[in-house]
Design a protein around this motif. Structure first.
Motif, PDB file in Angstrom:
ATOM      1  N   GLN A   2       0.826  -1.206   0.000  1.00 23.20           N
ATOM      2  CA  GLN A   2       0.000   0.000   0.000  1.00 23.20           C
ATOM      3  C   GLN A   2       0.862   1.259   0.000  1.00 23.20           C
ATOM      4  OE1 GLN A   2      -2.628  -0.812   3.434  1.00 23.20           O
ATOM      5  NE2 GLN A   2      -4.340  -0.480   2.031  1.00 23.20           N
ATOM      6  N   ARG A   3       1.935   1.253   0.793  1.00 21.99           N
ATOM      7  CA  ARG A   3       2.859   2.392   0.822  1.00 21.99           C
ATOM      8  C   ARG A   3       3.471   2.617  -0.561  1.00 21.99           C
ATOM      9  NH1 ARG A   3       7.474   1.395   4.631  1.00 21.99           N
ATOM     10  NH2 ARG A   3       8.169   3.365   3.689  1.00 21.99           N
ATOM     11  N   ALA A   4       3.799   1.514  -1.232  1.00 19.76           N
ATOM     12  CA  ALA A   4       4.389   1.623  -2.567  1.00 19.76           C
ATOM     13  C   ALA A   4       3.389   2.230  -3.545  1.00 19.76           C
ATOM     14  CB  ALA A   4       4.837   0.246  -3.047  1.00 19.76           C
ATOM     15  N   MET A   5       2.151   1.783  -3.502  1.00 22.80           N
ATOM     16  CA  MET A   5       1.137   2.310  -4.416  1.00 22.80           C
ATOM     17  C   MET A   5       0.868   3.785  -4.128  1.00 22.80           C
ATOM     18  SD  MET A   5       0.628  -0.170  -6.392  1.00 22.80           S
ATOM     19  CE  MET A   5       0.926  -1.939  -6.427  1.00 22.80           C
ATOM     20  N   ALA A   6       0.901   4.164  -2.852  1.00 23.05           N
ATOM     21  CA  ALA A   6       0.699   5.568  -2.493  1.00 23.05           C
ATOM     22  C   ALA A   6       1.835   6.437  -3.011  1.00 23.05           C
ATOM     23  CB  ALA A   6       0.581   5.710  -0.977  1.00 23.05           C
ATOM     24  N   ALA A   7       3.005   5.826  -3.235  1.00 25.48           N
ATOM     25  CA  ALA A   7       4.160   6.558  -3.760  1.00 25.48           C
ATOM     26  C   ALA A   7       4.151   6.617  -5.280  1.00 25.48           C
ATOM     27  CB  ALA A   7       5.455   5.910  -3.272  1.00 25.48           C
ATOM     28  N   GLY A   8       3.087   6.123  -5.908  1.00 26.30           N
ATOM     29  CA  GLY A   8       2.969   6.201  -7.355  1.00 26.30           C
ATOM     30  C   GLY A   8       3.409   4.958  -8.098  1.00 26.30           C
ATOM     31  N   VAL A   9       3.685   3.869  -7.354  1.00 21.79           N
ATOM     32  CA  VAL A   9       4.147   2.633  -7.990  1.00 21.79           C
ATOM     33  C   VAL A   9       2.993   1.962  -8.734  1.00 21.79           C
ATOM     34  CG1 VAL A   9       5.028   0.311  -7.521  1.00 21.79           C
ATOM     35  CG2 VAL A   9       5.974   2.278  -6.303  1.00 21.79           C
ATOM     36  N   SER A  10       3.247   1.559  -9.971  1.00 19.86           N
ATOM     37  CA  SER A  10       2.202   0.925 -10.773  1.00 19.86           C
ATOM     38  C   SER A  10       2.209  -0.595 -10.649  1.00 19.86           C
ATOM     39  CB  SER A  10       2.352   1.321 -12.247  1.00 19.86           C
ATOM     40  OG  SER A  10       3.639   0.971 -12.737  1.00 19.86           O
ATOM     41  N   ASN A  11       3.384  -1.175 -10.351  1.00 17.39           N
ATOM     42  CA  ASN A  11       3.481  -2.628 -10.230  1.00 17.39           C
ATOM     43  C   ASN A  11       4.433  -2.991  -9.097  1.00 17.39           C
ATOM     44  OD1 ASN A  11       3.124  -2.078 -13.396  1.00 17.39           O
ATOM     45  ND2 ASN A  11       2.049  -3.942 -12.823  1.00 17.39           N
ATOM     46  N   TYR A  12       4.056  -4.021  -8.341  1.00 12.57           N
ATOM     47  CA  TYR A  12       4.809  -4.445  -7.163  1.00 12.57           C
ATOM     48  C   TYR A  12       5.126  -5.925  -7.324  1.00 12.57           C
ATOM     49  CZ  TYR A  12       5.824  -4.827  -2.104  1.00 12.57           C
ATOM     50  OH  TYR A  12       6.415  -5.024  -0.878  1.00 12.57           O
ATOM     51  N   LEU A  13       6.400  -6.243  -7.579  1.00 10.92           N
ATOM     52  CA  LEU A  13       6.803  -7.627  -7.823  1.00 10.92           C
ATOM     53  C   LEU A  13       7.591  -8.158  -6.642  1.00 10.92           C
ATOM     54  CD1 LEU A  13       8.033  -7.387 -11.530  1.00 10.92           C
ATOM     55  CD2 LEU A  13       5.729  -7.840 -10.685  1.00 10.92           C
ATOM     56  N   LEU A  14       7.290  -9.372  -6.232  1.00 13.69           N
ATOM     57  CA  LEU A  14       7.992  -9.989  -5.117  1.00 13.69           C
ATOM     58  C   LEU A  14       9.246 -10.712  -5.586  1.00 13.69           C
ATOM     59  CD1 LEU A  14       5.036 -11.473  -3.002  1.00 13.69           C
ATOM     60  CD2 LEU A  14       6.480  -9.507  -2.441  1.00 13.69           C
ATOM     61  N   LYS A  15      10.316 -10.545  -4.819  1.00 10.94           N
ATOM     62  CA  LYS A  15      11.549 -11.283  -5.065  1.00 10.94           C
ATOM     63  C   LYS A  15      11.396 -12.700  -4.519  1.00 10.94           C
ATOM     64  CE  LYS A  15      15.013  -7.627  -5.344  1.00 10.94           C
ATOM     65  NZ  LYS A  15      16.309  -7.157  -4.830  1.00 10.94           N
ATOM     66  N   PRO A  16      12.199 -13.640  -4.991  1.00 12.22           N
ATOM     67  CA  PRO A  16      13.317 -13.459  -5.934  1.00 12.22           C
ATOM     68  C   PRO A  16      12.835 -13.257  -7.360  1.00 12.22           C
ATOM     69  CG  PRO A  16      13.047 -15.782  -5.427  1.00 12.22           C
ATOM     70  CD  PRO A  16      12.074 -15.054  -4.547  1.00 12.22           C
ATOM     71  N   ILE A  17      13.649 -12.559  -8.128  1.00  8.10           N
ATOM     72  CA  ILE A  17      13.331 -12.321  -9.527  1.00  8.10           C
ATOM     73  C   ILE A  17      13.806 -13.526 -10.332  1.00  8.10           C
ATOM     74  CG2 ILE A  17      13.643 -10.790 -11.505  1.00  8.10           C
ATOM     75  CD1 ILE A  17      12.034  -9.581  -9.227  1.00  8.10           C
ATOM     76  N   ASN A  18      12.890 -14.458 -10.545  1.00 11.96           N
ATOM     77  CA  ASN A  18      13.206 -15.683 -11.286  1.00 11.96           C
ATOM     78  C   ASN A  18      12.707 -15.553 -12.725  1.00 11.96           C
ATOM     79  OD1 ASN A  18      10.425 -15.901 -11.010  1.00 11.96           O
ATOM     80  ND2 ASN A  18      10.579 -17.308  -9.270  1.00 11.96           N
ATOM     81  N   SER A  19      12.701 -16.658 -13.435  1.00 14.92           N
ATOM     82  CA  SER A  19      12.304 -16.620 -14.851  1.00 14.92           C
ATOM     83  C   SER A  19      10.853 -16.161 -15.022  1.00 14.92           C
ATOM     84  CB  SER A  19      12.501 -18.003 -15.488  1.00 14.92           C
ATOM     85  OG  SER A  19      11.746 -18.985 -14.806  1.00 14.92           O
ATOM     86  N   ASP A  20       9.989 -16.536 -14.067  1.00 19.45           N
ATOM     87  CA  ASP A  20       8.591 -16.094 -14.149  1.00 19.45           C
ATOM     88  C   ASP A  20       8.483 -14.586 -13.985  1.00 19.45           C
ATOM     89  OD1 ASP A  20       7.671 -18.673 -14.544  1.00 19.45           O
ATOM     90  OD2 ASP A  20       7.255 -19.033 -12.423  1.00 19.45           O
ATOM     91  N   LYS A  21       9.267 -14.016 -13.069  1.00 14.12           N
ATOM     92  CA  LYS A  21       9.223 -12.571 -12.849  1.00 14.12           C
ATOM     93  C   LYS A  21       9.845 -11.822 -14.036  1.00 14.12           C
ATOM     94  CE  LYS A  21       7.087 -12.982  -9.061  1.00 14.12           C
ATOM     95  NZ  LYS A  21       7.703 -12.990  -7.740  1.00 14.12           N
ATOM     96  N   ILE A  22      10.867 -12.405 -14.636  1.00 11.37           N
ATOM     97  CA  ILE A  22      11.447 -11.808 -15.838  1.00 11.37           C
ATOM     98  C   ILE A  22      10.401 -11.772 -16.951  1.00 11.37           C
ATOM     99  CG2 ILE A  22      13.111 -12.147 -17.707  1.00 11.37           C
ATOM    100  CD1 ILE A  22      14.397 -10.975 -15.279  1.00 11.37           C
ATOM    101  N   ALA A  23       9.648 -12.858 -17.072  1.00 12.41           N
ATOM    102  CA  ALA A  23       8.588 -12.910 -18.084  1.00 12.41           C
ATOM    103  C   ALA A  23       7.525 -11.851 -17.802  1.00 12.41           C
ATOM    104  CB  ALA A  23       7.962 -14.303 -18.116  1.00 12.41           C
ATOM    105  N   GLU A  24       7.206 -11.645 -16.510  1.00 15.78           N
ATOM    106  CA  GLU A  24       6.212 -10.634 -16.139  1.00 15.78           C
ATOM    107  C   GLU A  24       6.731  -9.230 -16.444  1.00 15.78           C
ATOM    108  OE1 GLU A  24       3.446  -9.383 -12.272  1.00 15.78           O
ATOM    109  OE2 GLU A  24       4.799 -11.110 -12.168  1.00 15.78           O
ATOM    110  N   LEU A  25       8.000  -8.981 -16.122  1.00 18.45           N
ATOM    111  CA  LEU A  25       8.598  -7.689 -16.447  1.00 18.45           C
ATOM    112  C   LEU A  25       8.616  -7.452 -17.955  1.00 18.45           C
ATOM    113  CD1 LEU A  25      11.666  -7.463 -14.018  1.00 18.45           C
ATOM    114  CD2 LEU A  25       9.760  -5.848 -14.151  1.00 18.45           C
ATOM    115  N   THR A  26       8.944  -8.502 -18.690  1.00 21.93           N
ATOM    116  CA  THR A  26       8.965  -8.399 -20.152  1.00 21.93           C
ATOM    117  C   THR A  26       7.595  -8.014 -20.690  1.00 21.93           C
ATOM    118  OG1 THR A  26      10.738 -10.049 -20.310  1.00 21.93           O
ATOM    119  CG2 THR A  26       9.418  -9.672 -22.296  1.00 21.93           C
ATOM    120  N   GLN A  27       6.562  -8.635 -20.143  1.00 17.26           N
ATOM    121  CA  GLN A  27       5.201  -8.326 -20.579  1.00 17.26           C
ATOM    122  C   GLN A  27       4.820  -6.888 -20.236  1.00 17.26           C
ATOM    123  OE1 GLN A  27       2.100 -10.639 -18.708  1.00 17.26           O
ATOM    124  NE2 GLN A  27       0.690 -10.325 -20.401  1.00 17.26           N
ATOM    125  N   LEU A  28       5.168  -6.444 -19.016  1.00 15.92           N
ATOM    126  CA  LEU A  28       4.849  -5.076 -18.605  1.00 15.92           C
ATOM    127  C   LEU A  28       5.534  -4.046 -19.509  1.00 15.92           C
ATOM    128  CD1 LEU A  28       5.121  -5.414 -14.709  1.00 15.92           C
ATOM    129  CD2 LEU A  28       3.033  -5.026 -16.036  1.00 15.92           C
TER     130      LEU A  28
END
Length: 211
Positions: free
Chosen positions: A92-118
């Motif tokens: 919630q704090r992140a969204m209040a700061a203007g963040v559009s997407n909040y991804l949880l670590k670790p940044i694995n292949s699935d998260k890379i795919a999500e970043l690629t899509q975004l």
């Protein structure tokens, strides 16, 4: 091409993002990296990227404060946070700061795919918006707009501007560009009417150059 800044104090994570995000597929380019919040803030002020992907826990300035300051200065900048904190209140704090997407670590292949899509979606949206500029100048309503200005018909001018304004444009930077081009199109027609536009004591062409 949209520019992306990466910020993370973990050099391996930073290099991993640079290496594993398929930039050529996204339509974006990595314009720089930073290893702490202050460095990232200075880099963003200098480059003014379209997208910032940042870790939360960084020295000198954390990612949430970085996003808060960037959002205050550049409200159209896309802010993506990577965090190990799986906590709703923290998100919630992140969204209040203007963040559009909040991804949880670790940044694995699935998260890379999500970043690629975004990033791909952002680049495609930017390309669609950019296409509105030539469409504006080729619109037959430009002639109607000039005639309405000639008649000093303010009501019709406002109505035509509303018709010309693309319904899906909600990006501050693009809105400023469209508005500047609208004024410029009208300004080019004024000499034909024997008129000279002055705003705040300066010729309008000078004011436009300062935008």
């Amino acid at each position: 091409m949209p520019q992306v800044i990466l910020a993370d104090d973990n050099i391996q994570a930073l290099e991993g993002l640079q290496r594993h995000i398929p930039w050529h597929e996204t339509g974006c380019v990595c314009a720089g990296t930073a290893q702490n919040g202050l460095e990232a803030l200075a880099l963003c002020h200098r480059i003014q990227p379209d997208v910032v992907i940042t870790d939360v826990k960084m020295p000198q300035m954390d990612g949430i404060e970085l996003c808060r300051q960037l959002h205050a200065h550049y409200p159209d900048m896309q802010l993506i946070v990577m965090s190990a904190y799986d906590d709703f209140s923290f998100a919630q704090r992140a969204m209040a700061a203007g963040v559009s997407n909040y991804l949880l670590k670790p940044i694995n292949s699935d998260k890379i795919a999500e970043l690629t899509q975004l990033l791909t979606q952002y680049a495609q949206r930017t390309q669609r918006h950019a296409a509105h500029l030539p469409a504006f100048f080729s619109s037959h309503e430009i002639a109607d707009l000039r005639q309405a200005v000639t008649r000093a018909d303010a009501t019709h001018v406002c109505w035509l501007l509303a018709q010309l304004w693309p319904a899906d444009v909600n990006d501050v930077r693009l809105s400023k560009e469209l508005a500047t081009n609208m004024v410029a199109a009208l300004y080019q027609y004024l000499p034909q009417l024997g008129l000279h536009a002055v705003v705040d004591g300066l010729p309008l062409d000078v004011r436009l150059a300062q935008v």
